[in-house]
Motif scaffolding. Structure first.
Motif, mmCIF file in Angstrom:
data_model
loop_
_atom_site.group_PDB
_atom_site.id
_atom_site.type_symbol
_atom_site.label_atom_id
_atom_site.label_comp_id
_atom_site.label_asym_id
_atom_site.label_seq_id
_atom_site.Cartn_x
_atom_site.Cartn_y
_atom_site.Cartn_z
ATOM 1 N N LEU A 165 33.969 64.338 -0.208
ATOM 2 C CA LEU A 165 32.925 64.399 0.824
ATOM 3 C C LEU A 165 31.627 64.821 0.153
ATOM 4 O O LEU A 165 31.644 65.627 -0.779
ATOM 5 C CB LEU A 165 33.291 65.425 1.907
ATOM 6 C CG LEU A 165 32.305 65.555 3.070
ATOM 7 C CD1 LEU A 165 32.288 64.285 3.924
ATOM 8 C CD2 LEU A 165 32.645 66.757 3.957
ATOM 9 N N ALA A 166 30.532 64.261 0.605
ATOM 10 C CA ALA A 166 29.230 64.644 0.064
ATOM 11 C C ALA A 166 28.206 64.620 1.172
ATOM 12 O O ALA A 166 28.432 64.034 2.238
ATOM 13 C CB ALA A 166 28.825 63.670 -1.049
ATOM 14 N N ALA A 167 27.084 65.284 0.925
ATOM 15 C CA ALA A 167 25.997 65.267 1.896
ATOM 16 C C ALA A 167 24.668 65.286 1.164
ATOM 17 O O ALA A 167 24.537 65.922 0.121
ATOM 18 C CB ALA A 167 26.098 66.459 2.843
ATOM 19 N N THR A 168 23.707 64.566 1.721
ATOM 20 C CA THR A 168 22.326 64.639 1.271
ATOM 21 C C THR A 168 21.547 65.236 2.425
ATOM 22 O O THR A 168 21.470 64.632 3.500
ATOM 23 C CB THR A 168 21.788 63.236 0.928
ATOM 24 O OG1 THR A 168 22.681 62.624 -0.009
ATOM 25 C CG2 THR A 168 20.400 63.316 0.333
ATOM 26 N N LEU A 169 21.032 66.454 2.240
ATOM 27 C CA LEU A 169 20.245 67.088 3.291
ATOM 28 C C LEU A 169 18.773 66.755 3.071
ATOM 29 O O LEU A 169 18.319 66.698 1.922
ATOM 30 C CB LEU A 169 20.444 68.611 3.284
ATOM 31 C CG LEU A 169 21.654 69.117 4.077
ATOM 32 C CD1 LEU A 169 22.956 68.695 3.425
ATOM 33 C CD2 LEU A 169 21.613 70.635 4.223
ATOM 34 N N ALA A 170 18.061 66.537 4.165
ATOM 35 C CA ALA A 170 16.633 66.195 4.073
ATOM 36 C C ALA A 170 15.843 67.013 5.086
ATOM 37 O O ALA A 170 16.406 67.553 6.050
ATOM 38 C CB ALA A 170 16.438 64.705 4.331
ATOM 39 N N THR A 171 14.529 67.080 4.865
ATOM 40 C CA THR A 171 13.652 67.806 5.790
ATOM 41 C C THR A 171 13.341 66.942 7.005
ATOM 42 O O THR A 171 13.529 65.717 6.987
ATOM 43 C CB THR A 171 12.313 68.155 5.116
ATOM 44 O OG1 THR A 171 11.657 66.925 4.772
ATOM 45 C CG2 THR A 171 12.524 68.996 3.862
ATOM 46 N N GLU A 172 12.808 67.579 8.044
ATOM 47 C CA GLU A 172 12.424 66.839 9.249
ATOM 48 C C GLU A 172 11.295 65.846 8.936
ATOM 49 O O GLU A 172 11.234 64.765 9.504
ATOM 50 C CB GLU A 172 12.006 67.834 10.338
ATOM 51 C CG GLU A 172 12.140 67.314 11.753
ATOM 52 C CD GLU A 172 13.586 66.976 12.167
ATOM 53 O OE1 GLU A 172 14.555 67.327 11.452
ATOM 54 O OE2 GLU A 172 13.739 66.324 13.226
ATOM 55 N N GLU A 173 10.432 66.215 7.998
ATOM 56 C CA GLU A 173 9.320 65.326 7.634
ATOM 57 C C GLU A 173 9.852 64.015 7.035
ATOM 58 O O GLU A 173 9.361 62.929 7.349
ATOM 59 C CB GLU A 173 8.393 66.029 6.632
ATOM 60 C CG GLU A 173 7.085 65.288 6.446
ATOM 61 C CD GLU A 173 6.202 65.888 5.348
ATOM 62 O OE1 GLU A 173 6.650 66.844 4.672
ATOM 63 O OE2 GLU A 173 5.078 65.378 5.169
ATOM 64 N N ILE A 174 10.858 64.134 6.184
ATOM 65 C CA ILE A 174 11.475 62.926 5.619
ATOM 66 C C ILE A 174 12.126 62.114 6.739
ATOM 67 O O ILE A 174 11.898 60.911 6.877
ATOM 68 C CB ILE A 174 12.531 63.306 4.547
ATOM 69 C CG1 ILE A 174 11.882 64.028 3.357
ATOM 70 C CG2 ILE A 174 13.321 62.068 4.101
ATOM 71 C CD1 ILE A 174 10.944 63.176 2.521
ATOM 72 N N TYR A 175 12.907 62.809 7.551
ATOM 73 C CA TYR A 175 13.639 62.147 8.638
ATOM 74 C C TYR A 175 12.688 61.362 9.532
ATOM 75 O O TYR A 175 12.931 60.199 9.864
ATOM 76 C CB TYR A 175 14.385 63.221 9.430
ATOM 77 C CG TYR A 175 15.106 62.730 10.654
ATOM 78 C CD1 TYR A 175 16.306 62.035 10.545
ATOM 79 C CD2 TYR A 175 14.598 62.980 11.931
ATOM 80 C CE1 TYR A 175 16.979 61.591 11.666
ATOM 81 C CE2 TYR A 175 15.251 62.549 13.062
ATOM 82 C CZ TYR A 175 16.444 61.846 12.928
ATOM 83 O OH TYR A 175 17.101 61.414 14.043
ATOM 84 N N GLU A 176 11.578 62.003 9.885
ATOM 85 C CA GLU A 176 10.634 61.359 10.823
ATOM 86 C C GLU A 176 10.012 60.099 10.226
ATOM 87 O O GLU A 176 9.636 59.186 10.958
ATOM 88 C CB GLU A 176 9.555 62.360 11.262
ATOM 89 C CG GLU A 176 10.123 63.332 12.286
ATOM 90 C CD GLU A 176 9.178 64.491 12.607
ATOM 91 O OE1 GLU A 176 8.086 64.571 11.993
ATOM 92 O OE2 GLU A 176 9.561 65.304 13.463
#
Ligand SMILES: *Cc1c(COP(=O)(O)O)cnc(C)c1O
Length: 434
Positions: free
Chosen positions: A277-288
């Motif tokens: 299992l892996a995850a890439t976490l991102a900021t809200e600015e990236i997401y938006e």
């Protein structure tokens, strides 16, 4: 009649192709076939027991067969083993995402799952690239990575890799990357000053470059890289695939320098070493930057079949619960201190040129051996006969015990490793154990 073990050995030699392994050598040696495990020990098909000195390739956290994680996986198995994240959701993925957002450095608000460390970094690279395009800044297409970096084995993650032995052959297949000297903030500053407006992101392994042989950065380097990225408007990707989940003494290595990256890549220890299992976490600015009407085509067109697998997410949730219940991080400090003291005697062995340690990550460098001597491998074979599994990176012997390893077993692991180094390198006198 052929024994069960003999048949396994034969079929391994006839049918398997092992990763990072020269099969010619493999076929000539007796394979160690692991059948079971318990706590910090692996048990082979013939009942011999070995200390798991590298956490089953850097991923085991709380030991094998941990009752809490075993039962979490079993419970989930009674509900559903796999359901897709493409167009559907499921409780373990949702609950785990919430926990990861709560635990990770401030500002990281979105969790994108995959199933291994290479894809976790590849996803961060693609997201960073696409994010700049969608902002209309098409010049920002380059990445800065570090010499001797390792971010995985897929073509994108190899492009930002810097280990000549693994990566140079593939150069014609890879995209161009700017390479900075590890741990040298002035070099990073120079590259950013020259190329800052073409750079999409800087990618680093925080504090220590594991696959490089435990290459440790000077304190403050990560903080400086974050500040330089901010000054040049460049995104920062922190690959915590190896250092995450307590390895360095804190849950995430970024915490040591109060750094919040724009992307955080997690894998290896995430499920406690149970399931991929892996995850890439991102900021809200990236997401938006990816939001838009369907026809605007700002979607992130990427996703693996087993992305966010429910069994794996259930294991990861249980792994995080064990951190809280067993106060794993609080109890780690004394173990890290003990390990440092034990390593002092290893550093005195004549063949040892340097011992590097961050938390429960150790690299013992052996000097003066030719490539064909395969000295790291000889140490591994000798340690195995003495009841410990270690795996070298070239001439660097790596120790990476599960966080749960007892002080007694840590002593045994270091003593066995020292004996194996002395035996394999032809040293006679062993310094007294700490
Ligand atoms: C192991 C590792 C990877 C690759 O993870 P896989 O699950 O083997 O694909 C990426 N980055 C770092 C820092 C690693 O140590």
């Amino acid at each position: 009649m052929e024994s069960g073990h003999a048949a396994l050995v034969r079929d391994d030699r006839e049918c398997l192709w092992h990763p990072f392994t020269q099969q010619l050598g493999w076929e000539a040696e007796q394979p160690l076939i692991v059948e079971r495990a318990q706590g910090s020990e692996l048990v082979d098909t013939e009942g011999r027991r070995y200390l798991d000195g590298v956490s089953s390739l850097w991923c085991n956290v709380h030991g094998h067969r941990h009752p809490r994680i075993d039962s979490a996986v079993r419970d989930q198995l009674e509900r559903v083993a796999h359901s897709t994240m493409l167009g559907l959701s499921h409780p373990p993925a949702i609950k785990l995402a919430r926990k990861l957002v709560d635990l990770s450095p401030p500002g990281l608000t979105r969790v994108f799952y995959s199933d291994n460390g290479s894809t976790a970094t590849e996803i961060a690279l693609k997201m960073a690239f696409q994010w700049w395009r969608q902002r209309g800044d098409e010049r920002r297409t380059k990445f800065i990575s570090l010499r001797d970096a390792y971010h995985g084995d897929t073509v994108g993650s190899v492009s930002v890799g810097g280990i000549e032995l693994f990566h140079s052959l593939y150069r014609p297949l890879l995209f161009d990357t700017l390479q900075a000297e590890p741990g040298d903030a002035a070099d990073m500053e120079r590259l950013l000053a020259e190329h800052g407006d073409e750079v999409a992101a800087v990618i680093v392994e925080p504090l220590v470059q594991g696959a490089a042989g435990m290459l440790v950065h000077p304190p403050g380097y990560l903080r400086m890289v974050r500040e330089l990225c901010d000054r040049h408007g460049v995104l920062l990707i922190c690959d915590e695939v190896a250092v995450g989940f307590g390895r360095t003494g804190k849950m995430f290595a970024c915490e040591h320098e109060d750094v919040s990256p724009d992307f955080l890549c997690l894998a290896k220890g995430m499920t406690g070493g149970y399931l991929p299992l892996a995850a890439t976490l991102a900021t809200e600015e990236i997401y938006e930057g990816f939001l838009g009407r369907h026809e605007e085509l700002r979607t992130f067109f990427h996703g693996h079949t087993y992305t966010g697998n429910p069994l794996a997410c259930a294991a990861a949730l249980a792994c995080l619960e064990v951190f809280a219940e067993e106060r794993t991080l609080e109890r780690l400090g004394p173990k890290i201190g003990l390990l440092s003291r034990l390593l002092e005697s290893v550093a005195e062995l004549p063949a040892v040129t340097e011992v590097r340690q961050v938390g429960l990550m150790v690299g013992i460098e052996l000097g003066g051996f030719a490539l064909e001597e395969r000295i790291g491998h000889q140490v591994t074979l000798d340690a195995r006969r003495r009841g410990a599994i270690v795996r070298p990176l070239g001439d660097v012997v790596i120790l990476m015990p599960p966080l749960s390893m007892s002080e007694q077993d840590l002593r045994r692991l270091v003593a066995t490793t020292a004996e194996a180094i002395a035996a394999a390198t032809g040293a006679t006198a062993l310094p007294a154990a700490a």
